[in-house]
Enzyme design. Structure first.
Site, PDB file in Angstrom:
ATOM      1  N   GLY A 141       5.946  16.138 -31.433  1.00 36.96           N
ATOM      2  CA  GLY A 141       5.003  15.269 -30.755  1.00 36.96           C
ATOM      3  C   GLY A 141       5.726  14.005 -30.357  1.00 36.96           C
TER       4      GLY A 141
ATOM      5  CG  ASP B 224       4.308   5.022 -32.305  1.00 39.06           C
ATOM      6  OD1 ASP B 224       5.123   4.781 -33.218  1.00 39.06           O
ATOM      7  OD2 ASP B 224       4.247   4.362 -31.256  1.00 39.06           O
TER       8      ASP B 224
ATOM      9  CE  LYS C 128       8.155  13.096 -34.067  1.00 38.81           C
ATOM     10  NZ  LYS C 128       7.349  12.012 -33.441  1.00 38.81           N
ATOM     11  CB  SER C 129       8.636  10.116 -40.488  1.00 33.32           C
ATOM     12  OG  SER C 129       9.657  10.248 -39.518  1.00 33.32           O
TER      13      SER C 129
ATOM     14  CG  ASP D 140      11.897  12.967 -39.994  1.00 35.84           C
ATOM     15  OD1 ASP D 140      11.176  13.503 -39.134  1.00 35.84           O
ATOM     16  OD2 ASP D 140      11.811  11.762 -40.305  1.00 35.84           O
ATOM     17  CD  GLU D 141      13.824  10.540 -36.508  1.00 36.77           C
ATOM     18  OE1 GLU D 141      13.830  10.909 -35.329  1.00 36.77           O
ATOM     19  OE2 GLU D 141      13.087   9.627 -36.932  1.00 36.77           O
TER      20      GLU D 141
ATOM     21  CB  VAL E  20      21.534   8.439 -28.951  1.00 36.93           C
ATOM     22  CG1 VAL E  20      21.488   7.608 -30.226  1.00 36.93           C
ATOM     23  CG2 VAL E  20      21.335   9.920 -29.266  1.00 36.93           C
TER      24      VAL E  20
ATOM     25  N   GLY F 161      24.111   4.685 -27.435  1.00 36.67           N
ATOM     26  CA  GLY F 161      25.079   4.990 -26.403  1.00 36.67           C
ATOM     27  C   GLY F 161      24.852   4.284 -25.083  1.00 36.67           C
TER      28      GLY F 161
ATOM     29  CE1 TYR G 132      13.599   5.115 -26.598  1.00 40.36           C
ATOM     30  CE2 TYR G 132      14.307   3.582 -28.320  1.00 40.36           C
ATOM     31  CZ  TYR G 132      14.601   4.549 -27.378  1.00 40.36           C
ATOM     32  OH  TYR G 132      15.893   4.950 -27.202  1.00 40.36           O
TER      33      TYR G 132
END
Length: 234
Positions: free
Chosen positions: A9, A12, A15-16, A86-87, A170, A173, A191
């Site tokens: 998703g 916000d 997920k974590s 995660d991530e 990312v 970078g 973001y």
């Protein structure tokens, strides 16, 4: 039979938080797991949620071999019934293949959590491979909202307050290093989650608040001038 499950998703959507809740539920049920993450928002090797929940985790660098890591742990006497990853959008496609092999050959459940697409609306390599291989794809029940109140589906990146659609996937970078090397302050990168319509129009919350009309006309400036002239004639 073990499963490879992908929870995905936009930012916000919790997920974590869900990853840590799932880990807690599994442990209460008597199972033992391994937590993994990559480039967590906290900057440390841990899974952290915006609600303040934190658990230490294995940092997944580009050269980590999941298969070797898990097999080495098992042969060393460790018990692993499941992996919380995660991530996962930052994992390589090869690492996702390794996770699928762990599910199929070691019968260990893998629960992966990650964003599907980046600020350019392009799939992350890790997420793309998960969509291709996962036994199931789940969406968290809690969905974030765009500033307009509609369900947010896209992630937007802002640099010094302006939305951008170019740059590396990312944030590390981006051009930050070049600007810093020139002796100038690094840009402020942020973001925001938006609905598709406002992502297409680059209409962030700040832009909407700064303009008299948060809904620009859906055509070019010349066409807009002609449209306004026609309307004033009536």
């Amino acid at each position: 039979m073990a499963d490879l499950v992908f929870f995905t998703g936009p930012m916000d959507c919790g997920k974590s938080t869900l990853a840590l809740q799932l880990d807690h539920t599994q442990r209460v049920g008597g199972r033992a797991g391994l937590l993994c993450t990559s480039q967590d928002r906290s900057g440390a090797a841990q899974i952290s949620s915006r609600l303040g929940l934190v658990e230490p985790a294995v940092e997944v660098s580009a050269d980590l071999d999941f298969w070797t890591h898990v097999v080495h742990a098992l042969t060393g006497g460790a018990r692993i019934d499941y992996l919380i990853c995660d991530e996962a959008q930052f994992y390589t496609a090869v690492q996702i293949d390794q996770l699928a092999r762990i599910v199929d050959e070691l019968s260990i459940d893998v629960y992966a959590f990650g964003i599907l697409s980046d600020f350019r609306t392009q799939l992350f390599p890790g997420s793309k491979r998960l969509v291709e291989l996962a036994d199931r794809i789940e969406t968290p029940q809690v969905q974030p909202l765009c500033w307009c109140g509609q369900q947010a589906t896209h992630n937007a990146r802002t640099v010094d307050g302006r939305m951008v659609t170019e740059g590396s996937q990312v944030v590390v970078g981006d051009t930050t290093s070049e600007i810093a090397a020139a002796g100038e302050p690094a840009p402020e990168v942020g973001y925001e989650v938006l609905c598709r319509r406002h992502h297409r129009r680059r209409m962030t919350r700040a832009v909407a608040q700064a303009t008299l009309s948060p809904e620009p006309l859906p055509f070019g400036s010349d066409e807009a001038d002609e449209f306004e002239a026609e309307q004033s004639a009536f």
